[in-house]
Design a protein around this motif. Sequence first.
Motif, PDB file in Angstrom:
ATOM      1  N   LEU A   9       0.879  -1.178   0.000  1.00  0.00           N
ATOM      2  CA  LEU A   9       0.000   0.000   0.000  1.00  0.00           C
ATOM      3  C   LEU A   9       0.907   1.214   0.000  1.00  0.00           C
ATOM      4  CD1 LEU A   9      -2.855  -0.703   2.600  1.00  0.00           C
ATOM      5  CD2 LEU A   9      -3.112  -0.377   0.147  1.00  0.00           C
ATOM      6  N   LEU A  10       0.641   2.187  -0.850  1.00  0.00           N
ATOM      7  CA  LEU A  10       1.491   3.375  -0.990  1.00  0.00           C
ATOM      8  C   LEU A  10       2.935   2.978  -1.288  1.00  0.00           C
ATOM      9  CD1 LEU A  10       0.328   5.560   2.043  1.00  0.00           C
ATOM     10  CD2 LEU A  10      -0.173   5.968  -0.370  1.00  0.00           C
ATOM     11  N   GLU A  50      -0.313   8.982   3.446  1.00  0.00           N
ATOM     12  CA  GLU A  50      -0.572   9.442   2.079  1.00  0.00           C
ATOM     13  C   GLU A  50      -0.193  10.917   1.936  1.00  0.00           C
ATOM     14  OE1 GLU A  50      -4.622   9.489   0.759  1.00  0.00           O
ATOM     15  OE2 GLU A  50      -4.058   8.977  -1.292  1.00  0.00           O
ATOM     16  N   ARG A  56       5.751   8.299   5.258  1.00  0.00           N
ATOM     17  CA  ARG A  56       5.819   7.348   4.144  1.00  0.00           C
ATOM     18  C   ARG A  56       7.234   6.786   4.024  1.00  0.00           C
ATOM     19  NH1 ARG A  56       3.140  10.784   0.955  1.00  0.00           N
ATOM     20  NH2 ARG A  56       4.867  11.233  -0.443  1.00  0.00           N
ATOM     21  N   LEU A  82      -3.276  -5.311  -5.319  1.00  0.00           N
ATOM     22  CA  LEU A  82      -2.315  -4.875  -4.302  1.00  0.00           C
ATOM     23  C   LEU A  82      -1.161  -5.863  -4.170  1.00  0.00           C
ATOM     24  CD1 LEU A  82      -4.706  -3.473  -1.525  1.00  0.00           C
ATOM     25  CD2 LEU A  82      -3.495  -2.219  -3.321  1.00  0.00           C
ATOM     26  N   PHE A 242      -9.574   6.214  -0.211  1.00  0.00           N
ATOM     27  CA  PHE A 242      -8.143   5.992  -0.467  1.00  0.00           C
ATOM     28  C   PHE A 242      -7.937   4.724  -1.296  1.00  0.00           C
ATOM     29  CE2 PHE A 242      -4.670   3.205   0.726  1.00  0.00           C
ATOM     30  CZ  PHE A 242      -3.583   3.937   0.274  1.00  0.00           C
ATOM     31  N   ARG A 245      -8.488   5.322  -4.840  1.00  0.00           N
ATOM     32  CA  ARG A 245      -7.338   6.039  -5.429  1.00  0.00           C
ATOM     33  C   ARG A 245      -6.162   5.082  -5.628  1.00  0.00           C
ATOM     34  NH1 ARG A 245      -8.910   9.816  -1.710  1.00  0.00           N
ATOM     35  NH2 ARG A 245      -7.264   9.388  -0.206  1.00  0.00           N
ATOM     36  N   GLU A 246      -5.909   4.242  -4.615  1.00  0.00           N
ATOM     37  CA  GLU A 246      -4.769   3.309  -4.682  1.00  0.00           C
ATOM     38  C   GLU A 246      -4.995   2.311  -5.819  1.00  0.00           C
ATOM     39  OE1 GLU A 246      -2.065   3.627  -3.133  1.00  0.00           O
ATOM     40  OE2 GLU A 246      -1.091   1.676  -2.872  1.00  0.00           O
ATOM     41  N   TRP A 247      -6.242   1.833  -5.964  1.00  0.00           N
ATOM     42  CA  TRP A 247      -6.577   0.882  -7.017  1.00  0.00           C
ATOM     43  C   TRP A 247      -6.286   1.521  -8.380  1.00  0.00           C
ATOM     44  CZ3 TRP A 247     -10.746   1.067 -10.655  1.00  0.00           C
ATOM     45  CH2 TRP A 247     -10.925  -0.115 -11.365  1.00  0.00           C
ATOM     46  N   ARG A 249      -4.230   4.046  -8.978  1.00  0.00           N
ATOM     47  CA  ARG A 249      -2.771   4.236  -9.111  1.00  0.00           C
ATOM     48  C   ARG A 249      -2.118   2.956  -9.595  1.00  0.00           C
ATOM     49  NH1 ARG A 249      -2.320   8.052  -4.563  1.00  0.00           N
ATOM     50  NH2 ARG A 249      -2.621   6.361  -3.089  1.00  0.00           N
TER      51      ARG A 249
END
Length: 256
Positions: A9-10, A50, A56, A82, A242, A245-247, A249
């Motif tokens: 994640l991130l 984030e 991070r 992921l 989030f 958004r992550e999906w 990205r």
Amino acid sequence: MTTRPSPALLGVPIANLTLDEAVAHLTTWLDRPGFHRMAVVNAAIILIAERNAELRAALATADLVTADGMSVVWATRWLPCLGGKLVARVAAPDVMEGILTQCAQGGQRVYLLGATAEVVSQVRACLQRRFPNLVVAGAHDGYFTDEEAAAVAAAVRQARADVLFVAMGSPRQEVWLARHGPQTGTRLALGVGGYFDILAGRRRRAPRWMQACGLEWAFRLIQEPRRLWRRYLLGNIAFLLFLVREWRRVQGRITA
Ligand code: UDP
């Protein structure tokens, strides 16, 4: 460590381990020279990370990161992009308990850093009662200034501690450990959030069934609604957004 694929994640890889596997892995650090640090992520920490580049970076450079919250475990199961489905939640308090048991048996010295001076001294007394063989090399509250941060690391070094538990909340504990951890002379350090308050008897931890259902946040919310409603009620919605958004990205990277 394990052959199970680890999700990220991130861009932060999350170790796909059970609690016992994680504790066994951390125990190997106790016999190795050098400083190693573990961090955990839950929905609240991911949302801070984030926006906060230093958190991070602290997570990305940690030697081990596990999922402290069921929402992170579920996210990896819902979103195959992921990179792996987590087999378990590995929460910081449970890891701390496992490491304390190891240290009580193996003679490693632990240091407690965080919470108020009163709470941390209560935690020290509680651990001495629960683990008569445990060596608590020192304790320090978590309310010090940036100017004092290096001196706190020096105090831990002077105490000749092997293991450092830091309970200063996120992102303070992760960032402090990334900046000053190597100067503490410890071999294993772990951020445990609000667990000192629980050990000191100031707050209660959710019953096991609530933890297993992913409802630990609701239990905390009931205990401290004024302080935590924003974090949890808005936070849960924010975490779902989030994930979208992550999906996007990750999909963008895969199709690019
Ligand atoms: N804390 C600290 N120094 C600070 C701010 C907080 O030591 O500058 C302590 C606080 O006393 C509490 C813990 O950090 O014991 C954080 O609790 P919180 O519930 O926010 O942590 P979480 O488990 O949610 O990460």
